[in-house]
Design an enzyme around this catalytic site. Structure first.
Site, PDB file in Angstrom:
ATOM      1  N   ALA A 174       0.850  -1.172  -0.129  1.00 48.08           N
ATOM      2  CA  ALA A 174       0.171  -0.066  -0.093  1.00 48.08           C
ATOM      3  C   ALA A 174       0.922   1.287   0.126  1.00 48.08           C
ATOM      4  CB  ALA A 174      -0.824   0.016   1.229  1.00 48.08           C
ATOM      5  N   GLY A 199       1.921   2.730  -2.796  1.00 50.70           N
ATOM      6  CA  GLY A 199       1.808   3.491  -4.059  1.00 50.70           C
ATOM      7  C   GLY A 199       1.078   4.822  -3.818  1.00 50.70           C
ATOM      8  N   ARG A 221      -2.657   9.159 -10.271  1.00 50.62           N
ATOM      9  CA  ARG A 221      -3.781   9.311 -11.001  1.00 50.62           C
ATOM     10  C   ARG A 221      -4.965   9.640 -10.578  1.00 50.62           C
ATOM     11  NH1 ARG A 221      -2.646   4.169 -14.645  1.00 50.62           N
ATOM     12  NH2 ARG A 221      -1.408   3.682 -12.644  1.00 50.62           N
ATOM     13  N   GLN A 281       7.944   1.466   3.288  1.00 48.03           N
ATOM     14  CA  GLN A 281       8.986   1.447   2.165  1.00 48.03           C
ATOM     15  C   GLN A 281       9.535   2.764   1.968  1.00 48.03           C
ATOM     16  OE1 GLN A 281       7.374   0.599  -1.634  1.00 48.03           O
ATOM     17  NE2 GLN A 281       9.298  -0.137  -2.478  1.00 48.03           N
ATOM     18  N   GLY A 301       9.547  -0.481  -6.644  1.00 42.93           N
ATOM     19  CA  GLY A 301       9.336  -1.481  -7.158  1.00 42.93           C
ATOM     20  C   GLY A 301       8.620  -2.656  -6.351  1.00 42.93           C
ATOM     21  N   THR A 302       7.841  -3.586  -6.874  1.00 39.52           N
ATOM     22  CA  THR A 302       6.997  -4.444  -5.975  1.00 39.52           C
ATOM     23  C   THR A 302       7.741  -5.458  -4.924  1.00 39.52           C
ATOM     24  OG1 THR A 302       6.490  -5.837  -8.038  1.00 39.52           O
ATOM     25  CG2 THR A 302       4.775  -4.175  -7.229  1.00 39.52           C
ATOM     26  N   ASN A 341      -0.905 -10.994 -15.581  1.00 37.78           N
ATOM     27  CA  ASN A 341      -0.944 -11.019 -14.067  1.00 37.78           C
ATOM     28  C   ASN A 341      -1.791 -10.228 -13.530  1.00 37.78           C
ATOM     29  OD1 ASN A 341       0.135 -11.487 -11.531  1.00 37.78           O
ATOM     30  ND2 ASN A 341       1.919  -9.970 -12.005  1.00 37.78           N
ATOM     31  N   TYR A 345     -28.327  21.644  21.752  1.00 39.62           N
ATOM     32  CA  TYR A 345     -26.800  22.498  21.596  1.00 39.62           C
ATOM     33  C   TYR A 345     -27.121  23.659  22.033  1.00 39.62           C
ATOM     34  CZ  TYR A 345     -22.622  23.752  19.572  1.00 39.62           C
ATOM     35  OH  TYR A 345     -21.335  24.080  19.041  1.00 39.62           O
ATOM     36  N   ARG A 365     -46.414  27.905  26.274  1.00 43.88           N
ATOM     37  CA  ARG A 365     -46.506  29.234  25.156  1.00 43.88           C
ATOM     38  C   ARG A 365     -47.246  30.147  25.778  1.00 43.88           C
ATOM     39  NH1 ARG A 365     -50.590  24.593  23.228  1.00 43.88           N
ATOM     40  NH2 ARG A 365     -52.363  25.331  24.236  1.00 43.88           N
TER      41      ARG A 365
HETATM   42  C1  UD1 Z   1       1.988  -4.982 -11.369  1.00 41.52           C
HETATM   43  C2  UD1 Z   1       2.430  -6.070 -11.869  1.00 41.52           C
HETATM   44  C3  UD1 Z   1       1.939  -6.663 -13.315  1.00 41.52           C
HETATM   45  C4  UD1 Z   1       0.507  -6.921 -13.068  1.00 41.52           C
HETATM   46  C5  UD1 Z   1      -0.363  -5.522 -12.265  1.00 41.52           C
HETATM   47  C6  UD1 Z   1      -1.626  -5.806 -12.327  1.00 41.52           C
HETATM   48  C7  UD1 Z   1       5.008  -6.008 -11.068  1.00 41.52           C
HETATM   49  C8  UD1 Z   1       6.292  -5.628 -11.256  1.00 41.52           C
HETATM   50  N1  UD1 Z   1       3.937  -5.818 -12.130  1.00 41.52           N
HETATM   51  O1  UD1 Z   1       2.412  -3.811 -12.299  1.00 41.52           O
HETATM   52  O2  UD1 Z   1       2.518  -7.962 -13.534  1.00 41.52           O
HETATM   53  O3  UD1 Z   1       0.230  -7.343 -14.369  1.00 41.52           O
HETATM   54  O4  UD1 Z   1       0.527  -5.118 -11.302  1.00 41.52           O
HETATM   55  O5  UD1 Z   1      -2.184  -4.884 -11.755  1.00 41.52           O
HETATM   56  O6  UD1 Z   1       4.423  -6.527 -10.042  1.00 41.52           O
HETATM   57  N2  UD1 Z   1       3.996  -0.775  -4.735  1.00 41.52           N
HETATM   58  C9  UD1 Z   1       4.711  -0.447  -3.544  1.00 41.52           C
HETATM   59  N3  UD1 Z   1       5.784  -0.047  -3.727  1.00 41.52           N
HETATM   60  C10 UD1 Z   1       6.432  -0.096  -5.117  1.00 41.52           C
HETATM   61  C11 UD1 Z   1       5.628  -0.238  -6.301  1.00 41.52           C
HETATM   62  C12 UD1 Z   1       4.478  -0.687  -6.063  1.00 41.52           C
HETATM   63  O7  UD1 Z   1       4.211  -0.519  -2.420  1.00 41.52           O
HETATM   64  O8  UD1 Z   1       7.736   0.348  -4.824  1.00 41.52           O
HETATM   65  C13 UD1 Z   1       2.625  -1.198  -4.820  1.00 41.52           C
HETATM   66  C14 UD1 Z   1       1.512  -0.162  -5.391  1.00 41.52           C
HETATM   67  O9  UD1 Z   1       0.992   0.808  -4.360  1.00 41.52           O
HETATM   68  C15 UD1 Z   1       0.590  -1.046  -5.855  1.00 41.52           C
HETATM   69  C16 UD1 Z   1       1.232  -2.421  -6.088  1.00 41.52           C
HETATM   70  O10 UD1 Z   1       2.387  -2.368  -5.534  1.00 41.52           O
HETATM   71  O11 UD1 Z   1      -0.551  -1.526  -4.987  1.00 41.52           O
HETATM   72  C17 UD1 Z   1       1.321  -2.680  -7.894  1.00 41.52           C
HETATM   73  O12 UD1 Z   1       2.267  -1.587  -8.208  1.00 41.52           O
HETATM   74  P1  UD1 Z   1       1.998  -0.845  -9.476  1.00 41.52           P
HETATM   75  O13 UD1 Z   1       2.932   0.006  -9.883  1.00 41.52           O
HETATM   76  O14 UD1 Z   1       0.486  -0.631  -9.858  1.00 41.52           O
HETATM   77  O15 UD1 Z   1       2.303  -2.347 -10.502  1.00 41.52           O
HETATM   78  P2  UD1 Z   1       1.828  -2.380 -12.148  1.00 41.52           P
HETATM   79  O16 UD1 Z   1       2.982  -1.421 -12.750  1.00 41.52           O
HETATM   80  O17 UD1 Z   1       0.362  -1.991 -12.029  1.00 41.52           O
END
Ligand code: UD1
Ligand code: MG
Length: 450
Positions: A12, A14, A18, A78, A83-84, A173, A373, A426
């Site tokens: 969570a 992100g 957008r 984080q 990245g994820t 995915n 009140y 009244r």
């Molecule tokens: C990701 C997947 C993709 C999949 C898609 C589905 C990866 C590399 N790619 O892409 O294969 O099809 O989801 O929706 O996993 N987040 C963090 N920290 C980070 C990066 C992301 O907490 O450093 C969280 C984001 O808040 C989000 C989730 O991870 O909840 C996914 O990140 P996002 O950037 O949306 O990945 P996608 O590019 O959509």
């Protein structure tokens, strides 16, 4: 899942740019509950899961929401968004505690079903090192593609890094993954960032597991379960899907929704058997309605309890702390807040009842107001059993109206009224015989002068 332990890591961190909002994405609401709250509720329903939530830097609000929904949740920060896989490793300390199964879930996928989480875990219990949720979106642009060979998952290729042939793959995915807890760290720590975006991709875990001679599998689900929310339009579309699910569940449970598509429910709305909800009713969070009650059109309920066979509305507003016992009638343009309305009491027209108790069988006349009140503090009004409050009365709190007392209409009541007493608060009516006739005469005299 019998006997196996599980750690769920909820990503969570992100930014949700957008959404064009000051609020972090996972705190936006669907059916009166935050996106994060939905994901945590699905985990709770799946059962037996330790929870780690990964939040961005200075996101105490997200941490607070996580702990409020799941008091036992561990929160990890984080510090940089790399990245994820990097995000998952922010929860390394939790992974090291050694659960049998590790689930990774995105905090912005509120439609995930508990059953699906169980299926993912079952794949790990069945011997896979990595299990992935796949789906076939109408437009696969932007998603990672699942490269399969028969039943086996070979790799996930991110859209940005995929060849034209790989981009032609329809199976994508969904983002949710499960890992065998014994080897999760070994896999995760091998993930590098040599790709177009320079990010640590969780999806690389599949190829790494294969290189380690371990098994990876993909499980297919429908798009709605995994669709993540990035924009306000997607938030609205998800709300629509969630409403459909909630209405269907209510109908299945024996609730009569006269025009289901016009009724707005909250994720935690509880409606008993033989409850009837007329068209155009809105339920905010925290509402329970017991058997046989009727909620009539254009009513708005939030944080309220409606007892058996009670009737609410049309055009009623029940605010937090409104507790209606059985057979109560709350009619049009009546607002109730933080008040207990006991069995069979009635307030049928144009009233405000706040910070009060209305005793069993009492009758609240049209236009009655509890003046709770004084501009600085709130005060209580206590109305006894079987009391009768005449129309257009103002009960200035703190004030007590005794059992069976009678308040004459148009009263302003500032002092307690004993049981069975009549209170008239009244001015006296004055009557001037022939006054209008004389006025008319003066006017006609005036006219003659012109
Ligand atoms: C990701 C997947 C993709 C999949 C898609 C589905 C990866 C590399 N790619 O892409 O294969 O099809 O989801 O929706 O996993 N987040 C963090 N920290 C980070 C990066 C992301 O907490 O450093 C969280 C984001 O808040 C989000 C989730 O991870 O909840 C996914 O990140 P996002 O950037 O949306 O990945 P996608 O590019 O959509
Ligand atoms: Mg995404």
């Amino acid at each position: 899942m019998s006997g196996r332990t599980c750690l769920a890591i909820v990503l969570a961190a992100g930014e949700g740019t957008r959404m064009r909002s000051a609020r972090p994405k996972v705190l936006h609401a669907v059916a009166g509950r935050s996106l994060l709250g939905h994901v945590l509720a699905a985990l709770r329903a799946a059962g037996g899961t330790g929870i780690a939530v990964v939040v961005g830097p200075e996101r105490e609000d997200v941490a607070v929401e996580a702990r409020a929904t799941m008091p036992g949740a561990q929160v990890f920060v984080q510090t940089e968004r790399r990245g994820t896989a990097h995000a998952v490793l922010a929860a390394k300390a939790a992974i090291e505690q050694g659960a049998d199964d590790i689930l990774v879930i995105f905090g912005d996928t509120p439609l995930i079903r508990p059953r699906t989480l169980e299926t993912l875990r079952a794949a790990i219990a069945g011997g896979a090192a990595v299990a992935v949720l796949g789906f076939r979106p109408a437009d696969p642009t932007g998603y990672g593609r699942l490269v399969t060979q028969g039943a086996e998952l070979i790799a996930i290729v991110e859209h940005a890094d995929a060849t034209d042939r790989e981009r032609a793959i329809a199976l994508c995915n969904g983002g949710l993954m499960a890992f065998d807890g014994k080897i999760a760290l070994k896999i995760l720590e091998r993930i590098g960032n040599a790709n177009r975006k320079g990010e640590f991709y969780l999806t690389d875990a599949v190829k790494i597991a294969r290189d380690m001679k371990l098994k990876a599998v993909a499980l297919e689900v429908t798009e709605d379960e995994v669709s993540g929310i990035n924009t306000k339009a997607q938030l609205a579309a998800t709300e629509a899907t969630m409403q459909q699910r909630l209405r269907q569940a209510a109908l299945d449970a024996g609730v009569t929704l006269v025009a289901p598509e016009t009724v707005h429910l909250a994720a935690d709305t509880r409606l008993g058997k033989d409850v009837t909800v007329e068209p155009y009713v809105v339920f905010g969070p925290g509402v329970t309605v017991e058997e046989g009650a009727t909620i009539r059109s254009f009513s708005h309920l939030h944080g309220a309890h409606v007892g058996k066979n009670a009737i609410v509305g049309p055009y009623a507003r029940l605010r937090p702390g409104a507790k209606l016992e059985a057979d109560v009638h709350i009619g049009n343009f009546v607002e109730v807040k933080e008040a207990l309305i006991e069995t069979g009491a009635k307030a049928n027209h144009l009233s405000y009842i706040g910070d009060a108790r209305v005793g069993a069988g009492a009758n609240i006349g049209a236009g009655t107001i509890t003046c709770n009140y004084d501009g600085a503090a709130k005060h209580r009004t206590d109305i006894g059993k079987g009391a009768f409050i005449g129309s257009n009365s103002a009960l200035v709190a703190p004030v007590t109206i005794g059992d069976g007392a009678y308040v004459g209409s148009g009263s302003v009541i500032t002092k307690d009224v004993p049981a069975d007493a009549l209170a008239l608060g009244r001015g006296q009516q004055t009557v001037k015989e022939g006054w209008v006739k004389r006025l008319r005469g003066l006017k006609s005299l005036g006219k003659k002068k012109d």
